[in-house]
Motif scaffolding. Structure first.
Motif, PDB file in Angstrom:
ATOM      1  N   VAL A 143     -66.597  28.332 -86.960  1.00  9.79           N
ATOM      2  CA  VAL A 143     -66.653  29.697 -87.047  1.00  9.79           C
ATOM      3  C   VAL A 143     -66.030  30.307 -88.495  1.00  9.79           C
ATOM      4  CG1 VAL A 143     -65.951  31.751 -85.634  1.00  9.79           C
ATOM      5  CG2 VAL A 143     -66.256  29.561 -84.451  1.00  9.79           C
ATOM      6  N   TYR A 144     -66.867  31.469 -88.766  1.00  7.43           N
ATOM      7  CA  TYR A 144     -66.642  32.501 -89.929  1.00  7.43           C
ATOM      8  C   TYR A 144     -66.797  33.612 -89.727  1.00  7.43           C
ATOM      9  CZ  TYR A 144     -67.800  27.840 -92.450  1.00  7.43           C
ATOM     10  OH  TYR A 144     -68.129  26.692 -92.817  1.00  7.43           O
ATOM     11  N   VAL A 145     -65.928  34.481 -90.306  1.00 11.65           N
ATOM     12  CA  VAL A 145     -66.125  35.979 -90.404  1.00 11.65           C
ATOM     13  C   VAL A 145     -66.346  36.485 -91.525  1.00 11.65           C
ATOM     14  CG1 VAL A 145     -64.644  36.311 -88.219  1.00 11.65           C
ATOM     15  CG2 VAL A 145     -63.529  36.229 -90.281  1.00 11.65           C
ATOM     16  N   GLY A 146     -67.255  37.504 -91.705  1.00 13.16           N
ATOM     17  CA  GLY A 146     -67.321  38.071 -93.123  1.00 13.16           C
ATOM     18  C   GLY A 146     -67.164  39.595 -92.917  1.00 13.16           C
ATOM     19  N   VAL A 194     -72.926  37.378 -84.951  1.00  9.41           N
ATOM     20  CA  VAL A 194     -72.700  38.445 -84.290  1.00  9.41           C
ATOM     21  C   VAL A 194     -72.248  39.597 -85.238  1.00  9.41           C
ATOM     22  CG1 VAL A 194     -71.173  39.114 -82.170  1.00  9.41           C
ATOM     23  CG2 VAL A 194     -71.788  36.767 -82.370  1.00  9.41           C
ATOM     24  N   VAL A 195     -72.660  41.019 -84.924  1.00 11.25           N
ATOM     25  CA  VAL A 195     -72.199  41.923 -85.704  1.00 11.25           C
ATOM     26  C   VAL A 195     -70.875  42.348 -84.822  1.00 11.25           C
ATOM     27  CG1 VAL A 195     -72.575  44.172 -86.594  1.00 11.25           C
ATOM     28  CG2 VAL A 195     -74.326  42.362 -86.539  1.00 11.25           C
ATOM     29  N   LEU A 196     -69.596  42.584 -85.492  1.00 12.01           N
ATOM     30  CA  LEU A 196     -68.518  42.932 -84.796  1.00 12.01           C
ATOM     31  C   LEU A 196     -68.365  44.500 -85.054  1.00 12.01           C
ATOM     32  CD1 LEU A 196     -66.118  40.058 -85.722  1.00 12.01           C
ATOM     33  CD2 LEU A 196     -67.512  40.281 -83.676  1.00 12.01           C
ATOM     34  N   GLY A 197     -68.761  44.837 -86.351  1.00 12.50           N
ATOM     35  CA  GLY A 197     -68.563  46.188 -86.604  1.00 12.50           C
ATOM     36  C   GLY A 197     -69.684  46.745 -87.796  1.00 12.50           C
ATOM     37  N   GLY A 198     -70.108  47.753 -87.655  1.00  9.37           N
ATOM     38  CA  GLY A 198     -71.079  48.417 -88.510  1.00  9.37           C
ATOM     39  C   GLY A 198     -72.419  48.030 -88.483  1.00  9.37           C
ATOM     40  N   GLU A 204     -82.467  44.390 -87.711  1.00  9.29           N
ATOM     41  CA  GLU A 204     -81.610  45.539 -87.925  1.00  9.29           C
ATOM     42  C   GLU A 204     -80.608  45.470 -86.703  1.00  9.29           C
ATOM     43  OE1 GLU A 204     -81.433  47.568 -90.573  1.00  9.29           O
ATOM     44  OE2 GLU A 204     -83.351  46.619 -91.201  1.00  9.29           O
ATOM     45  N   LEU A 205     -79.284  44.966 -87.089  1.00  9.03           N
ATOM     46  CA  LEU A 205     -78.426  44.793 -86.239  1.00  9.03           C
ATOM     47  C   LEU A 205     -77.027  45.772 -86.157  1.00  9.03           C
ATOM     48  CD1 LEU A 205     -78.363  40.811 -86.488  1.00  9.03           C
ATOM     49  CD2 LEU A 205     -79.685  42.242 -84.685  1.00  9.03           C
ATOM     50  N   ALA A 206     -76.594  46.181 -85.173  1.00  7.76           N
ATOM     51  CA  ALA A 206     -75.476  47.087 -85.093  1.00  7.76           C
ATOM     52  C   ALA A 206     -74.235  46.448 -84.323  1.00  7.76           C
ATOM     53  CB  ALA A 206     -75.807  48.428 -84.194  1.00  7.76           C
ATOM     54  N   ALA A 207     -73.008  46.908 -84.280  1.00 13.85           N
ATOM     55  CA  ALA A 207     -72.029  46.318 -83.696  1.00 13.85           C
ATOM     56  C   ALA A 207     -72.541  45.835 -82.184  1.00 13.85           C
ATOM     57  CB  ALA A 207     -70.979  47.282 -83.763  1.00 13.85           C
ATOM     58  N   GLY A 208     -71.846  44.830 -81.894  1.00 13.26           N
ATOM     59  CA  GLY A 208     -72.192  44.151 -80.460  1.00 13.26           C
ATOM     60  C   GLY A 208     -73.499  43.203 -80.467  1.00 13.26           C
ATOM     61  N   GLU A 253     -70.977  52.384 -94.563  1.00 19.51           N
ATOM     62  CA  GLU A 253     -69.841  52.063 -93.881  1.00 19.51           C
ATOM     63  C   GLU A 253     -69.578  50.500 -93.991  1.00 19.51           C
ATOM     64  OE1 GLU A 253     -71.673  52.157 -89.746  1.00 19.51           O
ATOM     65  OE2 GLU A 253     -71.584  53.700 -91.285  1.00 19.51           O
ATOM     66  N   PRO A 254     -68.515  49.876 -93.867  1.00 20.92           N
ATOM     67  CA  PRO A 254     -68.255  48.584 -94.162  1.00 20.92           C
ATOM     68  C   PRO A 254     -69.055  47.854 -92.845  1.00 20.92           C
ATOM     69  CG  PRO A 254     -66.267  49.822 -94.641  1.00 20.92           C
ATOM     70  CD  PRO A 254     -67.165  50.575 -94.048  1.00 20.92           C
ATOM     71  N   ALA A 255     -69.108  46.667 -92.991  1.00 18.93           N
ATOM     72  CA  ALA A 255     -69.701  45.930 -91.735  1.00 18.93           C
ATOM     73  C   ALA A 255     -68.742  44.705 -91.578  1.00 18.93           C
ATOM     74  CB  ALA A 255     -70.996  45.443 -91.962  1.00 18.93           C
ATOM     75  N   GLU A 256     -68.314  44.101 -90.476  1.00 20.54           N
ATOM     76  CA  GLU A 256     -67.976  42.763 -90.236  1.00 20.54           C
ATOM     77  C   GLU A 256     -68.633  42.065 -89.049  1.00 20.54           C
ATOM     78  OE1 GLU A 256     -63.482  41.317 -88.816  1.00 20.54           O
ATOM     79  OE2 GLU A 256     -63.848  43.246 -88.278  1.00 20.54           O
ATOM     80  N   VAL A 257     -68.876  40.867 -89.576  1.00 21.49           N
ATOM     81  CA  VAL A 257     -69.630  40.005 -88.655  1.00 21.49           C
ATOM     82  C   VAL A 257     -68.954  38.616 -88.445  1.00 21.49           C
ATOM     83  CG1 VAL A 257     -71.803  41.122 -89.852  1.00 21.49           C
ATOM     84  CG2 VAL A 257     -70.849  38.795 -91.123  1.00 21.49           C
TER      85      VAL A 257
END
Length: 173
Positions: free
Chosen positions: A90-93, A116-120, A136-140, A159-163
């Motif tokens: 598992v990685y987060v970015g 998975v897009v966690l935010g942004g 195109e992917l959004a949070a969730g 805005e920043p994104a977290e994945v």
């Protein structure tokens, strides 16, 4: 542990299947270089090869201690699953506005990957660069694909994104 056939391990490590079999049964020894190649083929460190633990207990990985992987400017990628990787990695970015995994799509191994897009908001491209399909992917939102399919991620939002990437079984490269 990896459920990798002996012949596949031998091929990835640049060794003969008979050598790997003899090594596994304790009938021969290996050089440090060979141990490094075997460990690399398994997605482990040489030290992981010598651990006596069969089961790993609960392990906390503070955010500040996550190993960071090299990425492009404005992007950070961290390993969340701890070595030795057993069944999943598992990685987060984190992507600043305008950042990406690079201009070229990349592929690694042939495992199942869930993104998975966690935010942004981000764009994920799947396929060779000339024929890639964009999502195109959004949070969730999430998408799954084989790691052997070339892929890349970019944040075109302001805005920043977290994945998060979830890969099973772990890929050797």
């Amino acid at each position: 542990m990896r459920k990798m056939p002996l012949r596949e391990l031998a091929e990835r490590a640049g060794a003969s299947p008979s050598f790997v079999s003899q090594l596994e049964r304790g009938r021969t020894s290996a050089s440090i270089g060979m141990l490094r190649r075997i460990a690399g083929a398994l997605g482990l460190t040489v030290a992981d090869l010598f651990t006596e633990e069969n089961e790993v207990g609960h392990r906390v990985l503070p955010r500040a201690h996550r190993p960071e992987l090299p990425t492009g400017p404005g992007a950070r990628k961290y390993l969340v699953s701890q070595r030795p990787l057993r069944n999943v990695e598992v990685y987060v970015g984190e992507f600043d506005p305008g950042a990406s995994t690079g201009d070229e799509p990349y592929a690694h191994g042939d495992s199942q990957e869930i993104f998975v897009v966690l935010g942004g908001r981000v764009t994920l491209w799947l396929g060779d660069q000339d024929e890639a399909r964009s999502y195109e992917l959004a949070a969730g939102d999430s998408i799954e694909y084989r790691t052997s399919v070339p892929h890349r991620v970019a944040n075109a939002a302001e805005e920043p994104a977290e994945v998060m990437w979830i890969i099973a079984p772990p890929t050797p490269d």
